[in-house]
Motif scaffolding. Sequence first.
Motif, PDB file in Angstrom:
ATOM      1  N   MET A 193      14.129  -9.558 114.852  1.00  0.00           N
ATOM      2  CA  MET A 193      14.061 -11.126 115.190  1.00  0.00           C
ATOM      3  C   MET A 193      13.046 -11.688 114.656  1.00  0.00           C
ATOM      4  O   MET A 193      13.103 -13.011 114.352  1.00  0.00           O
ATOM      5  CB  MET A 193      14.236 -11.046 116.908  1.00  0.00           C
ATOM      6  N   LEU A 194      11.682 -11.399 114.749  1.00  0.00           N
ATOM      7  CA  LEU A 194      10.575 -11.969 114.437  1.00  0.00           C
ATOM      8  C   LEU A 194      10.599 -12.358 112.757  1.00  0.00           C
ATOM      9  O   LEU A 194      10.465 -13.427 112.390  1.00  0.00           O
ATOM     10  CB  LEU A 194       9.365 -11.114 114.677  1.00  0.00           C
ATOM     11  N   SER A 215      21.458 -12.925 119.623  1.00  0.00           N
ATOM     12  CA  SER A 215      22.005 -12.845 121.110  1.00  0.00           C
ATOM     13  C   SER A 215      22.151 -14.185 121.696  1.00  0.00           C
ATOM     14  O   SER A 215      21.809 -15.251 120.940  1.00  0.00           O
ATOM     15  CB  SER A 215      20.852 -12.079 122.020  1.00  0.00           C
ATOM     16  N   ARG A 241      22.638 -12.156 126.990  1.00  0.00           N
ATOM     17  CA  ARG A 241      21.500 -12.160 127.979  1.00  0.00           C
ATOM     18  C   ARG A 241      22.330 -13.147 129.184  1.00  0.00           C
ATOM     19  O   ARG A 241      22.775 -14.165 128.881  1.00  0.00           O
ATOM     20  CB  ARG A 241      20.297 -13.128 127.486  1.00  0.00           C
ATOM     21  N   VAL A 242      21.801 -12.768 130.585  1.00  0.00           N
ATOM     22  CA  VAL A 242      22.485 -13.536 131.610  1.00  0.00           C
ATOM     23  C   VAL A 242      21.464 -14.255 132.597  1.00  0.00           C
ATOM     24  O   VAL A 242      20.543 -13.279 132.725  1.00  0.00           O
ATOM     25  CB  VAL A 242      23.339 -12.764 132.329  1.00  0.00           C
ATOM     26  N   ASP A 299      15.943 -22.976 130.206  1.00  0.00           N
ATOM     27  CA  ASP A 299      14.701 -22.624 129.754  1.00  0.00           C
ATOM     28  C   ASP A 299      14.260 -21.280 129.650  1.00  0.00           C
ATOM     29  O   ASP A 299      13.595 -20.714 128.533  1.00  0.00           O
ATOM     30  CB  ASP A 299      13.637 -23.450 130.693  1.00  0.00           C
ATOM     31  N   LEU A 312      15.945 -19.792 126.529  1.00  0.00           N
ATOM     32  CA  LEU A 312      15.115 -20.236 125.304  1.00  0.00           C
ATOM     33  C   LEU A 312      14.076 -19.523 125.181  1.00  0.00           C
ATOM     34  O   LEU A 312      13.704 -18.957 123.912  1.00  0.00           O
ATOM     35  CB  LEU A 312      14.972 -21.774 125.362  1.00  0.00           C
ATOM     36  N   GLU A 313      13.095 -19.272 126.262  1.00  0.00           N
ATOM     37  CA  GLU A 313      12.135 -18.346 125.963  1.00  0.00           C
ATOM     38  C   GLU A 313      12.318 -17.118 125.689  1.00  0.00           C
ATOM     39  O   GLU A 313      11.666 -16.153 124.719  1.00  0.00           O
ATOM     40  CB  GLU A 313      11.266 -18.440 127.543  1.00  0.00           C
ATOM     41  N   GLN A 314      13.432 -16.421 126.237  1.00  0.00           N
ATOM     42  CA  GLN A 314      13.641 -15.029 126.000  1.00  0.00           C
ATOM     43  C   GLN A 314      14.016 -14.987 124.862  1.00  0.00           C
ATOM     44  O   GLN A 314      14.070 -13.974 123.988  1.00  0.00           O
ATOM     45  CB  GLN A 314      14.870 -14.464 126.930  1.00  0.00           C
ATOM     46  N   VAL A 321      16.465 -31.051 129.186  1.00  0.00           N
ATOM     47  CA  VAL A 321      16.193 -29.664 128.619  1.00  0.00           C
ATOM     48  C   VAL A 321      15.956 -29.906 126.923  1.00  0.00           C
ATOM     49  O   VAL A 321      16.692 -30.530 126.496  1.00  0.00           O
ATOM     50  CB  VAL A 321      16.722 -28.595 128.598  1.00  0.00           C
ATOM     51  N   ARG A 322      14.669 -29.580 126.360  1.00  0.00           N
ATOM     52  CA  ARG A 322      14.828 -29.452 124.923  1.00  0.00           C
ATOM     53  C   ARG A 322      15.442 -28.050 124.529  1.00  0.00           C
ATOM     54  O   ARG A 322      15.075 -27.145 124.537  1.00  0.00           O
ATOM     55  CB  ARG A 322      13.336 -29.481 124.463  1.00  0.00           C
ATOM     56  N   GLU A 326      17.032 -26.261 121.392  1.00  0.00           N
ATOM     57  CA  GLU A 326      17.071 -26.322 119.947  1.00  0.00           C
ATOM     58  C   GLU A 326      18.144 -25.433 119.374  1.00  0.00           C
ATOM     59  O   GLU A 326      18.183 -25.065 117.995  1.00  0.00           O
ATOM     60  CB  GLU A 326      15.921 -25.852 119.146  1.00  0.00           C
ATOM     61  N   ARG A 365       6.384 -23.019 123.345  1.00  0.00           N
ATOM     62  CA  ARG A 365       7.204 -21.914 124.289  1.00  0.00           C
ATOM     63  C   ARG A 365       6.904 -20.509 123.444  1.00  0.00           C
ATOM     64  O   ARG A 365       7.012 -20.523 122.440  1.00  0.00           O
ATOM     65  CB  ARG A 365       8.686 -22.091 124.247  1.00  0.00           C
ATOM     66  N   ASN A 411       9.138 -14.817 122.311  1.00  0.00           N
ATOM     67  CA  ASN A 411       9.617 -13.605 122.909  1.00  0.00           C
ATOM     68  C   ASN A 411       9.538 -12.203 121.772  1.00  0.00           C
ATOM     69  O   ASN A 411       9.030 -11.186 121.910  1.00  0.00           O
ATOM     70  CB  ASN A 411      10.817 -13.657 123.683  1.00  0.00           C
ATOM     71  N   ALA A 412       9.902 -12.769 120.442  1.00  0.00           N
ATOM     72  CA  ALA A 412      10.369 -11.686 119.564  1.00  0.00           C
ATOM     73  C   ALA A 412       9.040 -11.083 119.003  1.00  0.00           C
ATOM     74  O   ALA A 412       8.501  -9.885 119.119  1.00  0.00           O
ATOM     75  CB  ALA A 412      11.031 -12.153 118.406  1.00  0.00           C
ATOM     76  N   LEU A 428      17.531 -10.186 131.462  1.00  0.00           N
ATOM     77  CA  LEU A 428      18.894  -9.133 131.616  1.00  0.00           C
ATOM     78  C   LEU A 428      19.711  -9.190 130.513  1.00  0.00           C
ATOM     79  O   LEU A 428      20.131 -10.371 130.005  1.00  0.00           O
ATOM     80  CB  LEU A 428      19.672  -9.746 132.871  1.00  0.00           C
TER      81      LEU A 428
END
Lengths: 348, 348
Positions: free
Chosen positions: A66-67, A74, A106-107, A123, A126-128, A147-148, A150, B59, B62-63, B105
């Motif tokens: 991901m990075l 996801s 993701r839920v 939010d 998005l952070e996850q 909410v922003r 993106e 933000r 996470n990755a 989750l």
Amino acid sequence: MTTPVAAQSKGSGTPRSVDVARLAGVSQKTVSRVLNNEPYVSAEVRQRVLAAAEELGYRLNNAARMLASGRTRSIGVVSLGTALFGPASLLMGIERAVRDAEYALRVVNTVEGDASGITGAVDTLLEQGVDGIVISEPIDEGHVAAVRVEVPVLVLGAPSEFVASRAVSAGVGVAEQLARAATGHLLDLGHQTVHHLAGPQQWYAGRDRLRGWQTALAARGRQQPAVVMGDWSAASGYAAGRGLAADPSVTAVFAANDDMAIGLVRALTEAGRRVPEDVSVVGFDDIPLAAYVTPSLTTVRQPFDAVAREGLRLLVHAIEKPDVDLTPANDPPVELVVRDSTAAPSSR
Amino acid sequence: MTTPVAAQSKGSGTPRSVDVARLAGVSQKTVSRVLNNEPYVSAEVRQRVLAAAEELGYRLNNAARMLASGRTRSIGVVSLGTALFGPASLLMGIERAVRDAEYALRVVNTVEGDASGITGAVDTLLEQGVDGIVISEPIDEGHVAAVRVEVPVLVLGAPSEFVASRAVSAGVGVAEQLARAATGHLLDLGHQTVHHLAGPQQWYAGRDRLRGWQTALAARGRQQPAVVMGDWSAASGYAAGRGLAADPSVTAVFAANDDMAIGLVRALTEAGRRVPEDVSVVGFDDIPLAAYVTPSLTTVRQPFDAVAREGLRLLVHAIEKPDVDLTPANDPPVELVVRDSTAAPSSR
DNA sequence: TTGAAAGCGCTAACAC
DNA sequence: GTGTTAGCGCTTTCAA
């Protein structure tokens, strides 16, 4: 083929792609190529790499991937924290569609009544880290556009203007059409008008059904009785039913979901009004129990899977090919399931 | 490529922690400290950093965080792709508990009948990156222990031996106890014996209820009639009911869930056997509709939330403090809800 | 209490 | 076809 000394680059335990590379006698990048099904790898090398990966029990590290790529593969869902048939079915449909599209899911549930509900949930997602967001069964509590976001957003069952940017939607007209069909069925049977036991009007699902009912009545120039409000629960249907039972002019009711319909039937019956002889009742959802309650319930079936699949098609497209336009599919056909809770009005 | 006054390090759009650091006039590490609530940061600096983050709409990525720390702060659930009340309620309970524990989750459904179901789902989750795994409503299809699991696993409703390593479980005895209570209730009413309409026996949920029923009968030395199998659906309950209705010795039935119970009642009634006068029926779950069908259904209530919460407590503990032991909480109390579908056997 | 440097394990861009 | 070199944006370690 156990390697004599440390096969792993570190004492870390889980193998890395370098370890696979070493074992296969290729560069680390080649391992990456194979595992991502990229072209330009000879079949022979591919075999060796796969074998090595298998032998080490190698598993891609998603975080690193991901990075490096900026893509998470996801999708996040903002769902309602309820086991109600509708929302739960929709969630299951979404899961299936997401998995088929080879994304992870993701839920985050929203707590009903929490004002910052959807906003906060988005939010969190998005952070996850998600490439796209699905808002299932949206509830209108105002400031969602704040909410922003993106990433592309899919709204199920509500117009995409519901959120700010890059939004698509699916299943928007469906509920209204079904509600119209349900109401139309009662009118076809000869009822002068149809009462409506509505769902909460903050839910788009509730609004759409109300509108469908209105439209059906208006189309035939029938008068529109006062709406009775429920909260989707059988208990609220029962409570509403006690009121409706007392009004002899009520001969047909369209309930916004099956649970309320069943509570309603119960109240009517207890009050001595027979269903369908005195009052006809139509539900909404076609829950699996609808055919087995007494009287079995006439209802309309929601195409959860079709809506989820179509929605996801649009969302994944918006994620992967943002510039190419895509034509939304047509709404799935309306399915009215006629059972024993509806009949022509008895002559008086 | 850097814009002269650029707040962002790259043209990338979303701000990074370096950008926050620059704006706040501190090092990037300090930003990290503040955002992770680490000690040793002066209140004044903390303020500045938070303000800067807020201003940029920063933000955490996470990755990157996962990659650097090795922790994902997410928990994966292997769930059943069904909107059945039980599994759906459990999933909702899990979501809540996971969120309360401040984890994210991830959900993967298993397709029933797919042999590699749970194994494959666990694999998928591991690849996506999770710190722990919840197996909700396990189905026994053999070789689950085959997965290499390097994180703690929580099994709900089945003994933790169900999977290989580092497993905990919650709610194991609950279903059996409830089933015993349901059966006991019928015996208390004076029925000579109780028939059982069982759920699929690959499900631990199905087995537990069967065992509870057996135990209750055995405890009173009653004979144990042949079990009738269902698949949780009202349709299967209905089918079973047609058979049971034909047997005049049947005066009491314990169904493994409410849906089957409702189908069963329907079949009995159609066959001219009144409920509860001729046959008493007890369900399992206490679905919201149970009180509103006719006759209203006597049933036992499943403590989904309690089980999910307790399970997650154990799981999170296993993740965060692997060496400290934790005593599992007691099972929640049994709740039997007596309604109109049960009565003493009519004297013959 | 704060900062500098060194990775985490992968993909991207470019060489060969 | 395959390898090399840089990072991705954080946390960790260690120094100040």
